[in-house]
Design a protein around this motif. Structure first.
Motif, mmCIF file in Angstrom:
data_model
loop_
_atom_site.group_PDB
_atom_site.id
_atom_site.type_symbol
_atom_site.label_atom_id
_atom_site.label_comp_id
_atom_site.label_asym_id
_atom_site.label_seq_id
_atom_site.Cartn_x
_atom_site.Cartn_y
_atom_site.Cartn_z
ATOM 1 N N UNK A 33 0.852 -1.189 0.000
ATOM 2 C CA UNK A 33 0.000 0.000 0.000
ATOM 3 C C UNK A 33 0.885 1.236 0.000
ATOM 4 N N UNK A 34 0.265 2.397 -0.222
ATOM 5 C CA UNK A 34 0.976 3.684 -0.225
ATOM 6 C C UNK A 34 0.532 4.488 0.985
ATOM 7 N N UNK A 35 1.493 5.042 1.718
ATOM 8 C CA UNK A 35 1.178 5.851 2.895
ATOM 9 C C UNK A 35 1.732 7.258 2.710
ATOM 10 N N UNK A 36 1.165 8.213 3.449
ATOM 11 C CA UNK A 36 1.515 9.622 3.258
ATOM 12 C C UNK A 36 2.888 9.951 3.821
ATOM 13 N N UNK A 37 3.210 9.467 5.020
ATOM 14 C CA UNK A 37 4.504 9.740 5.652
ATOM 15 C C UNK A 37 5.008 8.477 6.327
ATOM 16 N N UNK A 38 6.263 8.509 6.711
ATOM 17 C CA UNK A 38 6.875 7.338 7.341
ATOM 18 C C UNK A 38 6.166 6.945 8.627
ATOM 19 N N UNK A 39 5.786 7.916 9.433
ATOM 20 C CA UNK A 39 5.173 7.599 10.722
ATOM 21 C C UNK A 39 3.738 7.116 10.598
ATOM 22 N N UNK A 40 3.132 7.243 9.419
ATOM 23 C CA UNK A 40 1.773 6.731 9.232
ATOM 24 C C UNK A 40 1.737 5.209 9.204
ATOM 25 N N UNK A 41 2.882 4.578 9.033
ATOM 26 C CA UNK A 41 2.894 3.120 8.888
ATOM 27 C C UNK A 41 2.391 2.417 10.144
#
Length: 364
Positions: free
Chosen positions: A305-313
């Protein structure tokens, strides 16, 4: 009678000179104000704010320079003794140098305060630029001022050179960090707000880039201070360059009794349904599933999937894992876990075999 520009005025020299200086000084100041007003109208419609800041900084010195030019012109119009010329020339050089220093200092202060300090990526460099700019301008202006009043600066420069060498050796580490800080601002491998990870393991958001050290705010809201020289030489990962969005691979495993196509369809459906519901989960590019491996005890899948920022994971993983576990349990699809089978011989047979061996040894 007083001679002014070759004309005779019926006024005492002191009064005529004073009036002439005031008149020409006022005219020069008004000319400077007019020049600033014309420039202000010209830069009003530009897209950048740098020219506005510079014009605001040089406005007062330009007016002062206009007044000074008017006074200089008035003095040239008066019939002064020739012995005053050397003093007047030195005075003009002194005042002109002072005005140039004022323009430079006001420009540096304006740029660092109104441009750099308000930029999220350049805020950390504002103090450094202001300090370095002031040192350079004051040093150059000081040399010119000393020359304008007739002081030889060559011996002073030589002495300063030797002193600077000794000071540089004493402050070698600090200068190394300072040069590394200049490199960080010039090459821009990191920006304030970027999430980075150093090869030594520290990771977090770049909080401030100073002239000696860079401050990194970790997820625990603690600050790690890293010297610039170490940061410049370190291998680091910047999760916000070239863009903040990134791909996230989440592994899943199911038992060998599962239908591979059905499992892939379920994972893809869960990911698509979570778009718009889970913060940080992006819909473009669309999620996809790959049958990654035939494991020792399981069929292994990867949900990308694609996430907005690193910490969103962290939130995205938590939400998708919860939904996948609930859905697989509902569908009756087993999630395997490592198992080990231990075969233990029958205890009676073991004891019987040992007694037979003992009897044979006794008879023998």
């Amino acid at each position: 009678m007083t001679s002014v520009f070759g004309a005779e005025l019926p006024l005492p020299p002191i009064l005529a000179g004073t009036l002439l200086l005031i008149l020409f000084g006022a005219l020069g100041w008004m000319a400077g104000r007019l020049a600033v007003w014309i420039l202000a109208r010209g830069v009003r419609h530009t897209k950048t704010d740098i020219d506005d800041v510079v014009l605001k900084a040089v406005g007062a010195p330009v007016c002062a320079a206009g007044a000074l030019a008017g006074v200089w012109l008035a003095l040239r119009g008066l019939d002064l003794p020739e012995e005053f010329d050397p003093y007047l020339n030195r005075g003009w050089i002194f005042l002109a140098t002072f005005l140039l220093m004022s323009i430079g200092l006001r420009t540096i202060n304006g740029l660092s305060r109104d441009i750099l300090a308000k930029s999220p990526t350049l805020a950390g460099s504002a103090t450094m630029v202001r300090v370095v700019g002031r040192v350079i301008i004051i040093s150059m202006g000081g040399v010119m001022l000393l020359q304008s009043i007739g002081i030889a600066v060559e011996p002073l420069i030589a002495s300063l050179g030797i002193g600077s060498l000794a000071l540089g050796l004493a402050l070698k580490d600090s200068l190394t960090h300072f040069v590394a800080g200049v490199y960080l601002f010039a090459d821009r491998p990191i920006h304030v707000g970027d999430y980075i990870r150093l090869e030594s393991g520290e990771e977090g958001f770049v909080h401030q880039i100073g002239w000696r050290a860079t401050r990194i705010r970790m997820l625990s809201n603690t600050i790690v201070i890293v010297p610039n020289a170490r940061l410049a030489d370190a291998v680091l990962v910047n999760y916000d360059q070239p863009t903040s969005d990134m791909g996230l691979v989440i592994p899943y495993s199911v038992s060998y009794s599962s239908d591979p196509e059905r499992v892939a369809a379920i994972l893809l459906q869960i990911a698509n349904e979570a778009i718009g519901q889970v913060p940080g989960l992006l819909g473009e590019p669309a999620p996809f599933v790959r049958f990654s491996a035939l494991g020792d005890n399981s069929l292994d899948y990867s949900l990308i999937v694609r996430i907005a920022t690193f910490t969103d994971q962290y939130l995205v993983k938590s939400e998708l894992n919860s939904r996948v576990f609930a859905r697989l349990s509902e569908e009756g699809i087993e999630i395997p876990f490592p198992q080990r089978t231990i075969h233990v011989p029958d205890l009676a047979q073991v004891l019987g075999r040992k007694s037979d061996e003992s009897e044979r040894e006794g008879s023998g």
